[in-house]
Design a protein around this motif. Sequence first.
Motif, PDB file in Angstrom:
ATOM      1  N   ILE A 159     -45.802  -9.747   5.521  1.00 16.19           N
ATOM      2  CA  ILE A 159     -44.737  -8.928   4.953  1.00 16.19           C
ATOM      3  C   ILE A 159     -43.891  -8.391   6.106  1.00 16.19           C
ATOM      4  N   THR A 160     -42.689  -7.990   5.811  1.00 17.02           N
ATOM      5  CA  THR A 160     -41.798  -7.476   6.847  1.00 17.02           C
ATOM      6  C   THR A 160     -42.121  -6.017   7.159  1.00 17.02           C
ATOM      7  N   GLU A 161     -41.634  -5.565   8.286  1.00 16.94           N
ATOM      8  CA  GLU A 161     -41.775  -4.151   8.631  1.00 16.94           C
ATOM      9  C   GLU A 161     -41.150  -3.272   7.557  1.00 16.94           C
ATOM     10  N   ARG A 162     -39.997  -3.670   7.036  1.00 17.41           N
ATOM     11  CA  ARG A 162     -39.310  -2.844   6.042  1.00 17.41           C
ATOM     12  C   ARG A 162     -40.136  -2.721   4.768  1.00 17.41           C
ATOM     13  N   GLU A 163     -40.716  -3.825   4.303  1.00 22.39           N
ATOM     14  CA  GLU A 163     -41.540  -3.757   3.096  1.00 22.39           C
ATOM     15  C   GLU A 163     -42.779  -2.910   3.343  1.00 22.39           C
ATOM     16  N   TRP A 164     -43.406  -3.117   4.495  1.00 17.94           N
ATOM     17  CA  TRP A 164     -44.608  -2.353   4.836  1.00 17.94           C
ATOM     18  C   TRP A 164     -44.293  -0.857   4.895  1.00 17.94           C
ATOM     19  N   GLY A 165     -43.197  -0.512   5.542  1.00 20.67           N
ATOM     20  CA  GLY A 165     -42.814   0.890   5.641  1.00 20.67           C
ATOM     21  C   GLY A 165     -42.492   1.501   4.292  1.00 20.67           C
ATOM     22  N   SER A 166     -41.873   0.728   3.437  1.00 17.11           N
ATOM     23  CA  SER A 166     -41.570   1.207   2.095  1.00 17.11           C
ATOM     24  C   SER A 166     -42.848   1.483   1.313  1.00 17.11           C
ATOM     25  N   ARG A 167     -43.832   0.612   1.480  1.00 11.79           N
ATOM     26  CA  ARG A 167     -45.125   0.826   0.822  1.00 11.79           C
ATOM     27  C   ARG A 167     -45.820   2.067   1.387  1.00 11.79           C
ATOM     28  N   LEU A 168     -45.726   2.261   2.705  1.00 10.24           N
ATOM     29  CA  LEU A 168     -46.281   3.479   3.294  1.00 10.24           C
ATOM     30  C   LEU A 168     -45.645   4.717   2.680  1.00 10.24           C
ATOM     31  N   ARG A 169     -44.335   4.688   2.546  1.00  8.35           N
ATOM     32  CA  ARG A 169     -43.617   5.843   2.001  1.00  8.35           C
ATOM     33  C   ARG A 169     -44.094   6.155   0.574  1.00  8.35           C
ATOM     34  N   GLU A 170     -44.260   5.116  -0.228  1.00  6.75           N
ATOM     35  CA  GLU A 170     -44.714   5.321  -1.608  1.00  6.75           C
ATOM     36  C   GLU A 170     -46.096   5.958  -1.646  1.00  6.75           C
ATOM     37  N   HIS A 171     -46.996   5.477  -0.807  1.00  2.00           N
ATOM     38  CA  HIS A 171     -48.352   6.022  -0.822  1.00  2.00           C
ATOM     39  C   HIS A 171     -48.404   7.433  -0.260  1.00  2.00           C
TER      40      HIS A 171
END
Length: 221
Positions: free
Chosen positions: A63-75
């Motif tokens: 996955i991309t950094e952007r997708e990973w970071g977005s998932r971090l933000r959600e959690h």
Amino acid sequence: MTERENPFVWFDFGGVLSPPLAELFSTYETKTGITPAALQAAMQAVGDDLGAHPLAPIELAQITEREWGSRLREHLAAADPDLDLSRARLETFGEQWFDGIVVNSAMASALRGLKAYGHRVGVLSNNVVEWEPYWRAIIEPAGPLDALVDSCLVGARKPDEQIFAIAEKVAGVDASQCILIDDLAQNVDAARRRGWQAIHFRSNGQAASELSRLTGIPAVL
């Protein structure tokens, strides 16, 4: 002793050529207000969502950094709705994480010392495609590398045996001619199972002393 007879020394980046991981997490808290415990829990949750080690999806470029970071933000938001995330640039995580971080000067000196004595050196790291410009700049004082084996570029990550086999091929040496310096015990154990020599990095002085014993060159810090 010829260059081919000298062991090839592989340095980990995070926690060896960089400051300790605990220090990096603490520095990130200062930048963003996100505690190490909260960030680590969010990383674990992202990994759980994807059925993988917390960092495997991004360190293997799945996955991309952007997708990973977005998932971090959600959690992070789900775990603590009152947490202020306004300072956290999670979708471009690496830029903020590495901002202001400097090389571990003692290990940079050790790397240069090895080169001066005719050893070849490389970085064997679990890392992220989008983070390369930042960590490369951090280790620049260590001088040129003879090889880089990066999980996100080769599709395997420590402690999987495959990445050690790839590193041997890249270096053009047998397992017995490789030395790994790594701060994580599971990576050290995996390297040794593969037939490598390995140093479990716990401090600069300890690692330099063990490196001197394995290579026969003076400890340079």
